[in-house]
Motif scaffolding. Structure first.
Motif, short mmCIF file in Angstrom:
data_model
loop_
_atom_site.label_atom_id
_atom_site.label_comp_id
_atom_site.label_asym_id
_atom_site.label_seq_id
_atom_site.Cartn_x
_atom_site.Cartn_y
_atom_site.Cartn_z
N ARG A 63 0.86 -1.18 0.00
CA ARG A 63 0.00 0.00 0.00
C ARG A 63 0.89 1.23 0.00
N ALA A 64 0.68 2.08 -0.95
CA ALA A 64 1.44 3.33 -1.06
C ALA A 64 2.94 3.08 -0.98
N GLY A 65 3.42 2.04 -1.64
CA GLY A 65 4.85 1.76 -1.68
C GLY A 65 5.38 1.06 -0.44
N GLU A 66 4.52 0.82 0.56
CA GLU A 66 4.97 0.13 1.76
C GLU A 66 4.78 -1.37 1.62
N ILE A 67 5.56 -2.10 2.35
CA ILE A 67 5.44 -3.54 2.38
C ILE A 67 4.90 -3.91 3.76
N ARG A 68 3.81 -4.67 3.78
CA ARG A 68 3.21 -5.11 5.04
C ARG A 68 3.32 -6.62 5.13
N GLU A 69 3.72 -7.07 6.29
CA GLU A 69 3.90 -8.50 6.53
C GLU A 69 3.18 -8.84 7.83
N GLU A 70 2.45 -9.93 7.83
CA GLU A 70 1.77 -10.38 9.04
C GLU A 70 2.35 -11.71 9.46
N ILE A 71 2.66 -11.82 10.75
CA ILE A 71 3.21 -13.04 11.30
C ILE A 71 2.36 -13.42 12.51
N ARG A 72 1.89 -14.65 12.54
CA ARG A 72 1.13 -15.14 13.70
C ARG A 72 2.09 -15.86 14.64
N VAL A 73 2.06 -15.48 15.91
CA VAL A 73 2.94 -16.08 16.91
C VAL A 73 2.16 -16.36 18.18
N ARG A 74 2.71 -17.22 19.01
CA ARG A 74 2.14 -17.48 20.33
C ARG A 74 2.52 -16.33 21.25
N GLY A 75 1.74 -16.10 22.26
CA GLY A 75 1.95 -14.97 23.17
C GLY A 75 3.35 -14.87 23.73
N ASN A 76 3.94 -16.03 24.10
CA ASN A 76 5.27 -15.99 24.71
C ASN A 76 6.39 -15.71 23.70
N GLN A 77 6.08 -15.69 22.41
CA GLN A 77 7.09 -15.44 21.37
C GLN A 77 7.07 -14.01 20.85
N VAL A 78 6.10 -13.21 21.29
CA VAL A 78 5.90 -11.88 20.71
C VAL A 78 7.11 -10.98 20.90
N VAL A 79 7.60 -10.85 22.13
CA VAL A 79 8.70 -9.92 22.41
C VAL A 79 9.95 -10.32 21.63
N ASP A 80 10.25 -11.61 21.59
CA ASP A 80 11.44 -12.06 20.84
C ASP A 80 11.31 -11.73 19.36
N LYS A 81 10.14 -11.98 18.79
CA LYS A 81 9.93 -11.73 17.36
C LYS A 81 10.01 -10.25 17.04
N VAL A 82 9.41 -9.41 17.89
CA VAL A 82 9.48 -7.96 17.67
C VAL A 82 10.92 -7.50 17.74
N GLY A 83 11.69 -8.01 18.69
CA GLY A 83 13.11 -7.66 18.80
C GLY A 83 13.88 -8.04 17.55
N GLU A 84 13.60 -9.22 16.99
CA GLU A 84 14.25 -9.66 15.76
C GLU A 84 13.92 -8.72 14.60
N VAL A 85 12.66 -8.35 14.50
CA VAL A 85 12.21 -7.50 13.39
C VAL A 85 12.86 -6.12 13.48
N VAL A 86 12.91 -5.55 14.68
CA VAL A 86 13.53 -4.23 14.85
C VAL A 86 15.01 -4.30 14.52
N ALA A 87 15.68 -5.36 14.95
CA ALA A 87 17.11 -5.51 14.68
C ALA A 87 17.39 -5.65 13.19
N ALA A 88 16.46 -6.25 12.46
CA ALA A 88 16.65 -6.43 11.02
C ALA A 88 16.63 -5.10 10.27
N GLY A 89 15.96 -4.10 10.81
CA GLY A 89 15.96 -2.77 10.20
C GLY A 89 14.90 -2.57 9.15
#
Length: 92
Positions: free
Chosen positions: A7-33
């Motif tokens: 949308r408008a040149g942006e890339i959107r990605e959806e990932i389904r995770v279990r509750g206990n995996q959320v913080v780790d996954k968000v940290g990975e995504v932020v680190a990826a840049g």
């Protein structure tokens, strides 16, 4: 599961995770840049939205991640929507 929508040149990605995996996954995504924002939803309702800018450092994000960790402990499954900026043009 990954869904990619542009949308408008942006890339959107959806990932389904279990509750206990959320913080780790968000940290990975932020680190990826190249992330503009992260939206965490549960049962179609937004739990947390983190707008990110190029200069965000881990210490600035720490309070949001702590809050996310507390909420995630109560969730069984949620969706993380990652909004990335447009891909830079490639030169040939």
């Amino acid at each position: 599961m990954h869904d990619f929508n542009t949308r408008a040149g942006e890339i959107r990605e959806e990932i389904r995770v279990r509750g206990n995996q959320v913080v780790d996954k968000v940290g990975e995504v932020v680190a990826a840049g190249n992330v503009r924002s992260i939206i965490v939803t549960h049962d179609g309702k937004t739990v947390l939205e983190l707008p990110l800018t190029v200069g965000v450092i881990g210490t600035l994000l720490a309070p949001q991640l702590a809050a996310l960790g507390a909420v995630a402990a109560l969730l069984t499954e949620c969706t993380i929507e990652i909004v990335r900026g447009p891909e830079p043009p490639t030169t040939v």
